[in-house]
Design an enzyme around this catalytic site. Structure first.
Site, PDB file in Angstrom:
ATOM      1  CG  HIS A 186      53.633  44.344  37.273  1.00  0.00           C
ATOM      2  ND1 HIS A 186      54.789  44.348  37.578  1.00  0.00           N
ATOM      3  CD2 HIS A 186      52.862  45.060  37.759  1.00  0.00           C
ATOM      4  CE1 HIS A 186      54.793  45.255  38.524  1.00  0.00           C
ATOM      5  NE2 HIS A 186      53.629  45.885  38.706  1.00  0.00           N
ATOM      6  CG  ASP A 197      56.732  47.544  36.386  1.00  0.00           C
ATOM      7  OD1 ASP A 197      57.125  46.599  35.805  1.00  0.00           O
ATOM      8  OD2 ASP A 197      56.727  47.436  37.469  1.00  0.00           O
ATOM      9  CB  CYS A 250       8.546  12.669  60.640  1.00  0.00           C
ATOM     10  SG  CYS A 250       9.966  11.657  60.300  1.00  0.00           S
ATOM     11  CD  GLN A 287      10.437  26.575  66.573  1.00  0.00           C
ATOM     12  OE1 GLN A 287      11.285  25.691  66.933  1.00  0.00           O
ATOM     13  NE2 GLN A 287       9.852  26.957  67.515  1.00  0.00           N
TER      14      GLN A 287
END
Length: 875
Positions: free
Chosen positions: A106, A142, A685, A632
């Site tokens: 159920h 149920d 870089c 940043q």
């Protein structure tokens, strides 16, 4: 055990299959009669295995068991009845007959939500917890004793479909099989259900799913999602049925009002969908609407849903239509002939048939990218073909991308540059209309005004990226289809490569020919490379000690992270975007990217091309700005740690050593040594920040470099003969001047250069310093410009020069020139850097990972291992 399976559906089919795998004997399957000539999946599976299948239309008449039906059941000799999602009323003569009784699956945490619409009511009530129960059947509704329960969190925007697919189906199958295992082992509990907290709501049917508008937005949302897709929440006029609800914080207001009888205020038909309001003035957004005749449309198209005239098919399109007619016929086997009016779902098609139909279309027309919703919205064959043809022609009603270009006639072409923020598939102004000027470093003039992102814009972009990841088609897309879109994006970038290179030249000062080859060329290569990885991101199976005797298995699954924030520098604006973004997209992530404030234009052009390539809204978002909304700098690491320990990858600066031994190929060392410093005017870089030259060749090397520097042409980056363009921006130019002045003050020998070129723009001469001592500022700090720093080392003193080369806080790259391969290998092993170049420099490739040590950051870009995903271990 001997088991009778009583039920239907794919869920019942999976339970049946798993019970057989567990070694149980299925003595009979009791399911529903064929519908529209098609057997239930459970029946199909059992018949394939030769298991007896019984398709009773009913078990009882007027409350009494049918003797013949009960007799056929008892003849199977079942020791246990398993009822997975059984929709029929089974008499107690059957329920109590086996020695172990009957268990039922159920979909709720009993005793709450007893009854047939338990999943619906879990959502309608706004429960924060859901789950399922396996209980022992009795003669109540149920109410039997509980054997096993499992719970899960219910998300605010869950639907019946999402919670079922995510938890109730997969875990429910496991739970039902586990319950049977407990019974077989004699360990199954019987926990009496309490009456407290029990609910008995009605079965949700169309006639009782009408919307009551006099509720809060959350209650309205819960009602709509609780009835989505069956039976569907509806309201007047039309009547309209509402699907795809989500709560929204900042509701869109630009759109056409739609009067809704009984609502506290009119709805608004917007580009995102239909905005509805509760009696608390809060909002929800509905994505799809269905009319009384069954036709479904995107809510955003409400006011023009009936305006499309039928298109006349070409001969080629007619051939495609007939191919699809044959596909429909093969799916709808119970239909004698597929006519234009044949309805896919009314003819018996189910959800798996939708998936098959979408895939069949892809096989016959790769340019027609369908989603499941397209089938739900075009249910008749005629509507389906019209929709497919419009998509193939590019006339599928998708909203045209609106771009407010800044145009310039330059470099023998007209370049068209977007200049607004790109959020959720649209170019929009920043909040408050804030802008700033981006400057051409060649002459110092303004190129255009660019929208300046505010914190509120970041919030909108993140929300759009999150929705695209969690609710949109990107996260659910087949990886191969995702790869096709990324590859299409690379193709569009290649078509626009001259325009992109020109924009890069005027915005960053990159020499056009270099921009064409490297800035743009490697960007295209990167997207193509990662497009190929989309369907190859795989986990692995791992042997474990506990594998026996219970056949335990562990494997890893790679999953996307979600929304990725990307902050990129100004030296390679497009290429750095590609390195970060391509890997994220390949793994199924969405991105919010902030280009450097001084070089935003190629990122915005990229956004346009991404939209034209067909990437769904919200997958890519671009926010030019100052860096305040999205940090940043290296504080990112701290921010990620103190928030929720976000994953972070940082590629930072470098002071890369290049060691040149006396036994080198001098011509190559001079040529590559200059490239290691002056490539991209030193804004690199991995540039060789300090050259160590063996004393036996030092003077000769310096003389040769000076000769070559004098030949370099400084000037307009669009001039094909230019070797050296302007520095990127004024602040950096000023920093370079200060850097060189410091070197002079400290006593380094200035051999050539060190002057700002006296012309408009930000030009700086290639510069060379010798006699640089280890303690000097210019020996330690990165210039990020065309400044060659040369230090001498004694012949034969390899370990000492290695010590000096490694005496830096950075570790991004390094290099060595020598003809002695043993020496080269020794030096490359001892240099503390992420990349070591041997007898070359600046040779990066998309297939090779890139990253650094120490203060140069952590994490890698490029290469096989660098698609952005998380590992999940599954036992």
């Amino acid at each position: 055990m001997k088991i009778a399976v009583i039920g239907q559906s794919l869920f019942g089919q999976e339970v049946y299959k798993e019970l057989r795998k567990d070694g149980h004997t299925i003595v009979g399957v009791f399911t529903i009669p064929d519908k529209d000539g098609k057997a239930d999946p459970l029946a199909t599976e059992a018949e394939k295995d030769g298991v007896p299948v019984f398709k009773f239309p009913r078990w009882r008449v007027k409350g009494q068991a049918i003797p013949e039906v009960v007799a056929q059941y008892k003849a199977t000799g079942a020791e246990l009845n398993v009822l997975p999602f059984c929709s029929q009323f089974i008499p107690m003569e059957v329920i109590d007959h086996p020695k172990h009784g009957s268990i039922i699956y159920h979909p709720s945490l009993l005793p709450r939500h007893r009854g047939a619409s338990a999943i619906n009511w879990t959502l309608i009530h706004g429960d924060r917890k859901g789950g399922f129960t396996v209980f022992w059947a009795d003669d109540g509704l149920d109410t039997g004793p509980i054997l096993l329960q499992r719970e899960c969190d219910v998300d605010p925007n869950d639907t019946v479909n999402t919670i079922y697919k995510r938890f109730l189906f997969p875990e429910g199958v496991k739970g039902t099989v586990e319950a049977v295992r407990l019974i077989a082992e004699g360990k199954a509990p019987r926990i009496t259900q309490p009456q407290e907290g029990a609910t008995y709501e009605c079965i949700q049917k169309k006639d009782n799913s009408k919307i009551d508008w006099n509720q809060s937005a959350e209650a309205l949302h819960n009602w709509i999602r609780g009835n989505d897709k069956v039976p569907g929440a509806w309201a007047e006029p039309e009547p309209l049925t509402f699907y795809g609800s989500s709560l929204v914080d900042n509701s869109p207001t630009n759109g056409q009002p739609l009067e809704i009888p009984g609502a506290s205020q009119p709805g608004i038909v917007t580009k995102a969908g239909l905005v509805l309001f509760g009696n608390d003035s809060k909002a929800l957004l509905v994505k799809n609407l269905q009319f009384e005749d069954g036709k479904m449309i995107a809510a955003a198209q409400y006011f023009n849903s009936g305006s499309s005239a039928a298109v006349e098919l070409t001969e080629e399109e007619k051939t495609f239509a007939e191919q699809m007619r044959a596909v429909w016929q093969s799916i709808l086997t119970n239909v004698t002939e597929i006519e234009d009016s044949t309805d896919f779902f009314k003819s018996g098609a189910a959800s798996m048939d939708v998936v098959r139909l979408v895939e069949e279309v892809k096989l016959r027309a790769s340019g027609c990218q369908l989603q499941n919703e397209d089938v739900y919205m075009n249910t008749t064959f005629q509507d389906f073909i019209q929709m497919c043809v419009r998509k193939l022609r590019g006339e599928d009603g998708e909203e045209e991308l609106v771009v407010d270009y800044v145009e310039k006639n330059i470099n023998n072409m007209t370049i068209k540059m977007p200049h607004q923020l790109f959020i959720n598939g649209e170019f929009v102004d920043a909040d408050g209309g804030k802008t700033y000027k981006t400057i051409n470093p060649t002459d110092g003039t303004a190129i255009c005004d660019v929208s300046l992102a505010q914190i509120s814009d970041v919030d909108r972009a993140v929300a759009a990226a999150k929705e695209a990841f969690e609710e949109g088609e990107w996260g659910r897309m087949n990886p191969r289809d995702r790869g096709r879109l990324i590859y299409r994006l690379a193709d569009l970038m290649e078509e626009h490569q001259e325009e992109l290179a020109t924009i890069e030249a005027i915005d960053s000062g990159a020499v056009y020919t270099l921009a064409l080859k490297t800035h743009v060329g490697m960007s295209i290569q990167t997207f193509r490379y990662f497009a190929g990885w989309c369907d190859k991101i795989q986990g692995s199976t791992i042997p474990i000690n506990q594998a026996r005797p219970n056949r335990n298995l562990t494997f890893t699954k790679k999953e996307p992270i979600g929304v990725c924030a990307i902050v990129i520098p100004w030296n390679y604006p497009l290429m750095m975007l590609a390195w970060k973004t391509a890997a994220c997209l390949a793994a199924g992530n969405t991105v919010v990217l902030k280009p450097a404030q001084v070089t935003p234009l190629t990122a915005l052009k990229f956004a346009e091309l991404a939209a034209r390539a067909g990437l769904p809204k919200g997958v890519v978002n671009i926010l030019p700005g100052s860096g305040k909304p999205l940090p940043q700098n290296s504080y990112l690491n701290k921010i990620c740690a103190v928030s929720n320990v976000k994953k972070v990858s940082l590629e930072l600066g470098g002071k890369s050593p290049l060691i040149i031994f006396g036994d080198c190929d001098m011509d190559k060392a001079v040529r590559m040594g200059m490239s290691s410093v002056f490539f991209n005017k030193g804004e690199n870089c991995i540039a060789a920040g300090r050259l160590f030259v063996e004393d036996t060749i030092h003077d000769q090397f310096v003389k040769r470099v000076v000769e070559e520097v004098k030949k370099m042409k400084i000037g307009d980056p669009l001039d094909r003969s230019t070797d050296h363009g302007p520095q990127n921006h004024k602040a950096h130019l000023d920093k370079l001047v200060e850097y060189c002045q410091t070197g002079i003050k400290e006593g380094a020998t200035l051999v050539c250069g060190s002057k700002q070129v006296q012309r408009p723009g930000f030009f700086f001469e290639p510069t060379l310093f010798t006699d640089v001592q280890d303690h000097m500022y210019i020996a330690k700090e990165e210039s990020f410009g065309p400044v060659m720093i040369i230090s001498k080392f004694k012949s034969g003193d390899v370990d000492d020069v290695l010590r000096r080369a490694n005496a830096t806080e950075y570790g991004l790259a390094s290099g060595v020139f020598t003809r002695d391969i043993s020496k080269a290998l020794y030096v490359s092993e001892k240099l503390n850097a992420g990349t070591v170049f041997v007898n070359t420099y600046n040779k990066t490739d998309v297939a090779s990972p890139f990253g650094g040590f120490k203060q140069s950051g952590f994490g890698k870009d490029l290469g096989e291992k660098n698609c952005c995903f998380s590992f999940i271990h599954i036992f």
